[in-house]
Design a protein around this motif. Structure first.
Motif, mmCIF file in Angstrom:
data_model
loop_
_atom_site.group_PDB
_atom_site.id
_atom_site.type_symbol
_atom_site.label_atom_id
_atom_site.label_comp_id
_atom_site.label_asym_id
_atom_site.label_seq_id
_atom_site.Cartn_x
_atom_site.Cartn_y
_atom_site.Cartn_z
ATOM 1 N N TYR A 32 0.856 -1.187 0.000
ATOM 2 C CA TYR A 32 0.000 0.000 0.000
ATOM 3 C C TYR A 32 0.896 1.243 0.000
ATOM 4 N N LEU A 89 -12.059 -5.596 3.611
ATOM 5 C CA LEU A 89 -11.803 -4.166 3.418
ATOM 6 C C LEU A 89 -10.383 -3.914 3.899
ATOM 7 N N LEU A 147 -7.988 -1.347 6.154
ATOM 8 C CA LEU A 147 -8.052 -0.279 7.150
ATOM 9 C C LEU A 147 -6.728 0.479 7.054
ATOM 10 N N VAL A 148 -6.803 1.660 6.482
ATOM 11 C CA VAL A 148 -5.581 2.402 6.164
ATOM 12 C C VAL A 148 -5.407 3.552 7.155
ATOM 13 N N ASN A 173 -4.786 -12.804 9.620
ATOM 14 C CA ASN A 173 -5.717 -11.787 10.122
ATOM 15 C C ASN A 173 -7.132 -12.029 9.610
ATOM 16 N N ARG A 217 -10.370 -6.772 9.498
ATOM 17 C CA ARG A 217 -9.635 -6.441 10.728
ATOM 18 C C ARG A 217 -10.490 -6.028 11.938
HETATM 19 N N1 LIG Z 1 -3.312 -0.616 5.335
HETATM 20 C C1 LIG Z 1 -3.627 -1.896 5.378
HETATM 21 C C2 LIG Z 1 -2.691 -2.871 5.036
HETATM 22 C C3 LIG Z 1 -3.070 -4.210 5.114
HETATM 23 N N2 LIG Z 1 -4.310 -4.530 5.527
HETATM 24 C C4 LIG Z 1 -4.743 -5.923 5.599
HETATM 25 C C5 LIG Z 1 -4.258 -6.734 4.409
HETATM 26 C C6 LIG Z 1 -3.138 -7.559 4.951
HETATM 27 O O1 LIG Z 1 -3.058 -8.786 4.278
HETATM 28 C C7 LIG Z 1 -3.519 -7.710 6.406
HETATM 29 C C8 LIG Z 1 -2.379 -7.974 7.325
HETATM 30 O O2 LIG Z 1 -1.414 -6.985 7.258
HETATM 31 P P1 LIG Z 1 -0.152 -7.092 8.221
HETATM 32 O O3 LIG Z 1 0.370 -8.494 8.232
HETATM 33 O O4 LIG Z 1 0.819 -6.030 7.891
HETATM 34 O O5 LIG Z 1 -0.903 -6.826 9.609
HETATM 35 P P2 LIG Z 1 -0.403 -6.673 11.084
HETATM 36 O O6 LIG Z 1 0.274 -5.373 11.221
HETATM 37 O O7 LIG Z 1 -1.569 -6.919 11.946
HETATM 38 O O8 LIG Z 1 0.695 -7.773 11.270
HETATM 39 P P3 LIG Z 1 0.582 -9.286 11.693
HETATM 40 O O9 LIG Z 1 -0.199 -10.001 10.622
HETATM 41 O O10 LIG Z 1 2.013 -9.707 11.710
HETATM 42 O O11 LIG Z 1 -0.098 -9.324 13.024
HETATM 43 O O12 LIG Z 1 -4.179 -6.490 6.755
HETATM 44 C C9 LIG Z 1 -5.214 -3.559 5.889
HETATM 45 O O13 LIG Z 1 -6.346 -3.855 6.268
HETATM 46 N N3 LIG Z 1 -4.857 -2.253 5.807
#
Ligand SMILES: Nc1ccn([C@H]2C[C@H](O)[C@@H](COP(=O)(O)OP(=O)(O)OP(=O)(O)O)O2)c(=O)n1
Length: 233
Positions: A84, A109, A111-112, A149, A153
């Motif tokens: 992203y 979805l 979550l940015v 995940n 989220r």
């Molecule tokens: N801006 C973003 C980026 C990604 N995602 C979604 C799509 C990814 O496939 C998923 C997981 O991303 P990460 O693995 O970077 O998430 P975490 O920070 O929670 O890490 P971890 O999975 O190691 O707990 O979240 C999201 O919703 N928003």
């Protein structure tokens, strides 16, 4: 290998590696796809919604950080991953970088989270494209079934003070499973429009011949034919 606009469109049409809903064809750029802001966004400090009453504007207060759901739900297969990035026009306004990852097999979805680094409020319009996702073909498919995940989220959004509207939207099933996203996309006008135009996004014969496996096989057949011909004479 980074996906071009034609690769993205072709994969969307095939539905084997990418699904997205709502599909906004104009948001498919040369080597990325832009995602738009939904009316579901919160300040990470106060936990309150930052969307105005008419659901048209998201206000990111000076020096604050907000998490914004994209309108689009995305699914990618084991063969695709992504990153992203902020749109240049957003960074130019004083919004922070968005460098996060899209895992293979993700659905939901996005979550940015974005910070306002200036001392003035910044507004993002609901529906405005604010983040770009670059998609890549993986060298080998990721291991089946590894999804760390939950869709969309809930671990993150449950920390915010959700309005009734937020609760209603986030409880919808279509963006929480792969089939829901696929079915919604297939029924959409924009998907039907892409489908009508599909011959434009097919790999050309020239591109296919450039693939090592295909060029190698053709080379092998030609060499075999020459050897056979020479032996016969
Ligand atoms: N801006 C973003 C980026 C990604 N995602 C979604 C799509 C990814 O496939 C998923 C997981 O991303 P990460 O693995 O970077 O998430 P975490 O920070 O929670 O890490 P971890 O999975 O190691 O707990 O979240 C999201 O919703 N928003």
């Amino acid at each position: 290998m980074l996906l071009s606009n034609n690769d993205i469109k072709r994969e969307i049409i095939k539905t084997k590696n990418i699904s997205i809903h709502p599909l906004i064809v104009e948001n498919i750029k040369g080597s990325s796809i832009n995602l738009t802001a939904s009316p579901h966004a919160w300040d990470i400090k106060t936990k309150e919604s930052v969307v105005n009453d008419k659901k048209k504007k998201i206000t990111i207060k000076a020096n604050s950080t907000v998490s914004i759901f994209t309108q689009e739900a995305l699914w990618v297969s084991r063969r695709i991953g992504g990153t992203y990035h902020p749109r240049v026009s957003m960074v130019a306004k004083g919004l922070s970088n968005i460098s996060t990852t899209l895992d293979p097999q993700w659905y939901g979805l996005s979550l940015v989270t974005v910070s306002n680094t200036t001392d003035q409020d910044i507004v993002i319009r609901v529906g405005e494209a604010f983040v770009s996702v670059m998609l890549y073909y993986l060298n080998t498919p990721a291991t089946k079934g590894i999804i760390d995940n939950q869709a969309s989220r809930p671990d993150l959004y449950s920390k915010f003070n959700l309005t009734d509207d937020d609760e209603e939207f986030l409880a919808l099933q279509w963006h929480r499973n792969f089939h829901g996203i696929l079915e919604k996309m297939k029924k959409s006008e924009s998907y039907q429009y892409l489908l009508k135009d599909k011959t434009r996004f097919r790999r050309s014969l020239f591109t296919l011949l450039g693939h090592p496996l295909i060029s190698g096989s053709i080379g092998g057949v030609i060499a075999g034919a020459i050897i056979y011909y020479l032996k016969m004479n």
